[in-house]
Design a protein around this motif. Structure first.
Motif, PDB file in Angstrom:
ATOM      1  N   CYS A 120       9.316  23.636 -76.245  1.00 45.82           N
ATOM      2  CA  CYS A 120      10.476  24.008 -77.049  1.00 45.82           C
ATOM      3  C   CYS A 120      11.374  24.948 -76.249  1.00 45.82           C
ATOM      4  O   CYS A 120      10.936  25.601 -75.303  1.00 45.82           O
ATOM      5  CB  CYS A 120      10.042  24.661 -78.360  1.00 45.82           C
ATOM      6  SG  CYS A 120       9.333  26.327 -78.179  1.00 45.82           S
ATOM      7  N   SER A 121      12.632  25.032 -76.625  1.00 47.64           N
ATOM      8  CA  SER A 121      13.583  25.916 -75.954  1.00 47.64           C
ATOM      9  C   SER A 121      14.736  26.221 -76.909  1.00 47.64           C
ATOM     10  O   SER A 121      14.925  25.526 -77.913  1.00 47.64           O
ATOM     11  CB  SER A 121      14.130  25.269 -74.673  1.00 47.64           C
ATOM     12  OG  SER A 121      14.930  24.146 -74.994  1.00 47.64           O
ATOM     13  N   ARG A 122      15.499  27.239 -76.575  1.00 45.21           N
ATOM     14  CA  ARG A 122      16.664  27.580 -77.389  1.00 45.21           C
ATOM     15  C   ARG A 122      17.664  26.426 -77.379  1.00 45.21           C
ATOM     16  O   ARG A 122      18.255  26.088 -78.416  1.00 45.21           O
ATOM     17  CB  ARG A 122      17.320  28.854 -76.846  1.00 45.21           C
ATOM     18  CG  ARG A 122      18.459  29.387 -77.717  1.00 45.21           C
ATOM     19  CD  ARG A 122      18.957  30.728 -77.213  1.00 45.21           C
ATOM     20  NE  ARG A 122      20.059  31.221 -78.027  1.00 45.21           N
ATOM     21  CZ  ARG A 122      19.910  31.881 -79.150  1.00 45.21           C
ATOM     22  NH1 ARG A 122      18.694  32.140 -79.611  1.00 45.21           N
ATOM     23  NH2 ARG A 122      20.963  32.298 -79.847  1.00 45.21           N
ATOM     24  N   GLU A 123      17.837  25.794 -76.237  1.00 48.84           N
ATOM     25  CA  GLU A 123      18.780  24.680 -76.133  1.00 48.84           C
ATOM     26  C   GLU A 123      18.358  23.509 -77.007  1.00 48.84           C
ATOM     27  O   GLU A 123      19.182  22.915 -77.724  1.00 48.84           O
ATOM     28  CB  GLU A 123      18.886  24.238 -74.673  1.00 48.84           C
ATOM     29  CG  GLU A 123      19.878  23.104 -74.455  1.00 48.84           C
ATOM     30  CD  GLU A 123      19.930  22.662 -73.005  1.00 48.84           C
ATOM     31  OE1 GLU A 123      20.692  21.731 -72.704  1.00 48.84           O
ATOM     32  OE2 GLU A 123      19.199  23.230 -72.175  1.00 48.84           O
ATOM     33  N   ARG A 124      17.064  23.158 -76.974  1.00 50.96           N
ATOM     34  CA  ARG A 124      16.582  22.044 -77.794  1.00 50.96           C
ATOM     35  C   ARG A 124      16.680  22.365 -79.279  1.00 50.96           C
ATOM     36  O   ARG A 124      16.991  21.500 -80.091  1.00 50.96           O
ATOM     37  CB  ARG A 124      15.130  21.714 -77.429  1.00 50.96           C
ATOM     38  CG  ARG A 124      14.974  21.072 -76.069  1.00 50.96           C
ATOM     39  CD  ARG A 124      13.562  20.593 -75.864  1.00 50.96           C
ATOM     40  NE  ARG A 124      13.411  19.936 -74.576  1.00 50.96           N
ATOM     41  CZ  ARG A 124      12.403  19.150 -74.261  1.00 50.96           C
ATOM     42  NH1 ARG A 124      11.441  18.927 -75.134  1.00 50.96           N
ATOM     43  NH2 ARG A 124      12.321  18.584 -73.074  1.00 50.96           N
ATOM     44  N   THR A 125      16.389  23.610 -79.623  1.00 52.03           N
ATOM     45  CA  THR A 125      16.474  24.015 -81.027  1.00 52.03           C
ATOM     46  C   THR A 125      17.919  23.964 -81.517  1.00 52.03           C
ATOM     47  O   THR A 125      18.198  23.532 -82.644  1.00 52.03           O
ATOM     48  CB  THR A 125      15.900  25.430 -81.201  1.00 52.03           C
ATOM     49  OG1 THR A 125      14.586  25.481 -80.649  1.00 52.03           O
ATOM     50  CG2 THR A 125      15.835  25.806 -82.671  1.00 52.03           C
ATOM     51  N   LEU A 126      18.841  24.394 -80.673  1.00 54.98           N
ATOM     52  CA  LEU A 126      20.260  24.332 -81.025  1.00 54.98           C
ATOM     53  C   LEU A 126      20.698  22.881 -81.214  1.00 54.98           C
ATOM     54  O   LEU A 126      21.477  22.565 -82.124  1.00 54.98           O
ATOM     55  CB  LEU A 126      21.088  25.005 -79.934  1.00 54.98           C
ATOM     56  CG  LEU A 126      22.597  25.104 -80.180  1.00 54.98           C
ATOM     57  CD1 LEU A 126      22.888  25.913 -81.445  1.00 54.98           C
ATOM     58  CD2 LEU A 126      23.293  25.727 -78.982  1.00 54.98           C
ATOM     59  N   LYS A 127      20.186  21.999 -80.386  1.00 54.87           N
ATOM     60  CA  LYS A 127      20.528  20.576 -80.515  1.00 54.87           C
ATOM     61  C   LYS A 127      20.022  20.016 -81.839  1.00 54.87           C
ATOM     62  O   LYS A 127      20.705  19.226 -82.498  1.00 54.87           O
ATOM     63  CB  LYS A 127      19.941  19.797 -79.339  1.00 54.87           C
ATOM     64  CG  LYS A 127      20.362  18.343 -79.287  1.00 54.87           C
ATOM     65  CD  LYS A 127      19.843  17.654 -78.032  1.00 54.87           C
ATOM     66  CE  LYS A 127      20.305  16.210 -77.976  1.00 54.87           C
ATOM     67  NZ  LYS A 127      19.816  15.516 -76.745  1.00 54.87           N
ATOM     68  N   ALA A 128      18.821  20.424 -82.231  1.00 54.84           N
ATOM     69  CA  ALA A 128      18.276  19.980 -83.521  1.00 54.84           C
ATOM     70  C   ALA A 128      19.109  20.535 -84.673  1.00 54.84           C
ATOM     71  O   ALA A 128      19.392  19.834 -85.659  1.00 54.84           O
ATOM     72  CB  ALA A 128      16.824  20.427 -83.651  1.00 54.84           C
ATOM     73  N   LEU A 129      19.525  21.776 -84.542  1.00 51.50           N
ATOM     74  CA  LEU A 129      20.357  22.401 -85.572  1.00 51.50           C
ATOM     75  C   LEU A 129      21.707  21.691 -85.703  1.00 51.50           C
ATOM     76  O   LEU A 129      22.277  21.596 -86.798  1.00 51.50           O
ATOM     77  CB  LEU A 129      20.560  23.877 -85.228  1.00 51.50           C
ATOM     78  CG  LEU A 129      21.232  24.778 -86.266  1.00 51.50           C
ATOM     79  CD1 LEU A 129      20.467  24.751 -87.580  1.00 51.50           C
ATOM     80  CD2 LEU A 129      21.319  26.198 -85.729  1.00 51.50           C
ATOM     81  N   SER A 130      22.201  21.144 -84.610  1.00 50.55           N
ATOM     82  CA  SER A 130      23.505  20.477 -84.624  1.00 50.55           C
ATOM     83  C   SER A 130      23.504  19.193 -85.437  1.00 50.55           C
ATOM     84  O   SER A 130      24.570  18.652 -85.740  1.00 50.55           O
ATOM     85  CB  SER A 130      23.950  20.178 -83.189  1.00 50.55           C
ATOM     86  OG  SER A 130      23.174  19.128 -82.622  1.00 50.55           O
ATOM     87  N   THR A 131      22.320  18.690 -85.800  1.00 51.52           N
ATOM     88  CA  THR A 131      22.259  17.465 -86.608  1.00 51.52           C
ATOM     89  C   THR A 131      22.495  17.747 -88.096  1.00 51.52           C
ATOM     90  O   THR A 131      22.683  16.816 -88.879  1.00 51.52           O
ATOM     91  CB  THR A 131      20.893  16.771 -86.435  1.00 51.52           C
ATOM     92  OG1 THR A 131      19.851  17.635 -86.902  1.00 51.52           O
ATOM     93  CG2 THR A 131      20.640  16.440 -84.969  1.00 51.52           C
ATOM     94  N   LEU A 132      22.473  19.024 -88.486  1.00 49.29           N
ATOM     95  CA  LEU A 132      22.734  19.369 -89.885  1.00 49.29           C
ATOM     96  C   LEU A 132      24.220  19.259 -90.188  1.00 49.29           C
ATOM     97  O   LEU A 132      25.066  19.468 -89.309  1.00 49.29           O
ATOM     98  CB  LEU A 132      22.263  20.795 -90.174  1.00 49.29           C
ATOM     99  CG  LEU A 132      20.768  21.087 -90.070  1.00 49.29           C
ATOM    100  CD1 LEU A 132      20.519  22.573 -90.311  1.00 49.29           C
ATOM    101  CD2 LEU A 132      19.983  20.246 -91.057  1.00 49.29           C
ATOM    102  N   PRO A 133      24.589  18.969 -91.448  1.00 50.25           N
ATOM    103  CA  PRO A 133      26.010  18.966 -91.824  1.00 50.25           C
ATOM    104  C   PRO A 133      26.633  20.339 -91.583  1.00 50.25           C
ATOM    105  O   PRO A 133      26.002  21.370 -91.829  1.00 50.25           O
ATOM    106  CB  PRO A 133      25.971  18.624 -93.318  1.00 50.25           C
ATOM    107  CG  PRO A 133      24.663  17.928 -93.524  1.00 50.25           C
ATOM    108  CD  PRO A 133      23.716  18.557 -92.554  1.00 50.25           C
ATOM    109  N   ARG A 134      27.874  20.357 -91.107  1.00 50.79           N
ATOM    110  CA  ARG A 134      28.534  21.623 -90.780  1.00 50.79           C
ATOM    111  C   ARG A 134      28.664  22.533 -91.995  1.00 50.79           C
ATOM    112  O   ARG A 134      28.545  23.757 -91.883  1.00 50.79           O
ATOM    113  CB  ARG A 134      29.912  21.345 -90.175  1.00 50.79           C
ATOM    114  CG  ARG A 134      29.844  20.862 -88.726  1.00 50.79           C
ATOM    115  CD  ARG A 134      31.185  20.384 -88.258  1.00 50.79           C
ATOM    116  NE  ARG A 134      31.623  19.213 -89.034  1.00 50.79           N
ATOM    117  CZ  ARG A 134      32.851  18.715 -89.001  1.00 50.79           C
ATOM    118  NH1 ARG A 134      33.771  19.294 -88.249  1.00 50.79           N
ATOM    119  NH2 ARG A 134      33.166  17.657 -89.714  1.00 50.79           N
ATOM    120  N   GLU A 135      28.919  21.946 -93.167  1.00 53.78           N
ATOM    121  CA  GLU A 135      29.064  22.770 -94.369  1.00 53.78           C
ATOM    122  C   GLU A 135      27.752  23.467 -94.710  1.00 53.78           C
ATOM    123  O   GLU A 135      27.753  24.623 -95.169  1.00 53.78           O
ATOM    124  CB  GLU A 135      29.524  21.902 -95.557  1.00 53.78           C
ATOM    125  CG  GLU A 135      30.978  21.478 -95.472  1.00 53.78           C
ATOM    126  CD  GLU A 135      31.905  22.675 -95.289  1.00 53.78           C
ATOM    127  OE1 GLU A 135      31.727  23.685 -96.025  1.00 53.78           O
ATOM    128  OE2 GLU A 135      32.774  22.634 -94.405  1.00 53.78           O
TER     129      GLU A 135
END
Length: 295
Positions: free
Chosen positions: A237-252
C-alpha cells in the motif's frame, strides 16, 4: 541473504530430482506469520487457515517466471466470507480474512462453506489471468490439487499445515519431459515421490528443517537442493495508491466528507497503515471533470 531475513525460518527451499522430471518446494513461515496475524485478532480456526493460505501463496508464487504477484482468494457462504493471501515474485507476503469476526469453527467446510477458490496471476506487465474452482474438498491442499487436475496442467500436489505459531507447506510438481521421455516410467516416478510424501506428518512439516525433511523422505533418490530464499511480510500500500482509490468516489461525496470531518482518513486493512488527506491534497480530484481522474 542476511541472518535477519532467515530468522524464524521465514523461507522457501527448492529441490530437484536428478533422474526424474519432478521438482519440489518447501516453505516454512514463522515471524512473518506472526507479523500478519498480529494486525487482526483472528479466532484460532481462522488463524490456522490464514497460515495455510500464506504457505500456499508462497509455493504458487515460486512457479512465477516473471515480475508480478499471485493472489490466492476464497469467497464463501461460511464463517469466513473472504480470505485472501498475496505473494509476489520477491516473496513479499500479505493476507487478510474479511468478515470473520464471529467465526468459531476450526473445520474447513464450515469456515468456507459453499466457497470458490480463485488463483489470480497479475504480472507487472502483461495480461492478468485468473482461474476459479469450487471449494469442494475437505482442505485447502486438496482443493489446490483439484484445481490443477481440472486445469489439465502437469501433475501438482500440495501438503499444508499451520499450528497458529508456524505455517508450512510442500509442493511437488511434474516438469516437461527432459530426463525421462517414457510415459510409463514418468508415471511410476510420480507415484513414487507422492507415496513417500504421503508419509509426511503435519508436525514434521512445521518443525523439521527443509533439508532434513527432504533427506527423510527421499534419501534414496538423487536430489539437488537449492539455496533457501527469504519470505517476508510486506504490504505494497502507499499514499499514492490510496489517493487513487479515493478518486473513484463521487466528488460530491468527497466534498461532504471534507465539510463534515475536515479531512478524510483511509486505513489499509492489510497492515493498518493510516493515510490522512486534507482538502488541498484532494484538489486534483475535486477539480477533475471525471471521477477517478487525478490532475
Amino acid at each position: 541473504m542476511s541472518e535477519g531475513e532467515l530468522r524464524g525460518r521465514n523461507r522457501t527451499q527448492r529441490f530437484l530430482f536428478e533422474e526424474a522430471d519432478i521438482r519440489g518446494e518447501i516453505v516454512q513461515l514463522e515471524d512473518c506469520l506472526a507479523d500478519i496475524t498480529a494486525i487482526h485478532q483472528y479466532a484460532p480456526g481462522v488463524h490456522q487457515l490464514l497460515g495455510e493460505f500464506l504457505a500456499a501463496a508462497v509455493l504458487l508464487a515460486t512457479t512465477l517466471k516473471f515480475e508480478g504477484r499471485l493472489v490466492l482468494q476464497a469467497r464463501s457462504q461460511g464463517q469466513i466470507p473472504l480470505l485472501m493471501a498475496e505473494c509476489d515474485n520477491e516473496l513479499n507476503l500479505r493476507a487478510i480474512a474479511r468478515g470473520a469476526q464471529q467465526a468459531t469453527s476450526d473445520r474447513f467446510d464450515q469456515l468456507l462453506t459453499g466457497g470458490q477458490l480463485a488463483i489470480t496471476i497479475d504480472p507487472s506487465s502483461g495480461k492478468r489471468y485468473q482461474g476459479i474452482v469450487p471449494l469442494v474438498e475437505d482442505s485447502l491442499a486438496h482443493s489446490l490439487d483439484a484445481y490443477f487436475r481440472q486445469s489439465e496442467q502437469l501433475g501438482t500436489r500440495f501438503w499444508l499445515a499451520c499450528d497458529g505459531q508456524r505455517a508450512a507447506g510442500m509442493l511437488l510438481q511434474q516438469l516437461p519431459a527432459q530426463q525421462v521421455e517414457d510415459r510409463v516410467r514418468r508415471d511410476a516416478q510420480w507415484e513414487h515421490v507422492n507415496a513417500l510424501a504421503a508419509t509426511l506428518q503435519p508436525q514434521e512439516l512445521l518443525t523439521v528443517s527443509a533439508p532434513e525433511l527432504v533427506h527423510r523422505l527421499y534419501h534414496e533418490d538423487p536430489l539437488r537442493l537449492f539455496e533457501p530464499a527469504p519470505a517476508r511480510f510486506h504490504c505494497n500500500c502507499s499514499r499514492e495508491r490510496t489517493l487513487k482509490a479515493l478518486s473513484t468516489l463521487p466528488r460530491e461525496e468527497i466534498r461532504e466528507l471534507l465539510e463534515e470531518l475536515g479531512s478524510i482518513t483511509m486505513d489499509c486493512e492489510f497492515c493498518n497503515q493510516q493515510y490522512r488527506f486534507l482538502e488541498q491534497d484532494l484538489d486534483g480530484i475535486l477539480q477533475s471533470d471525471d471521477p477517478g481522474t487525478l490532475h
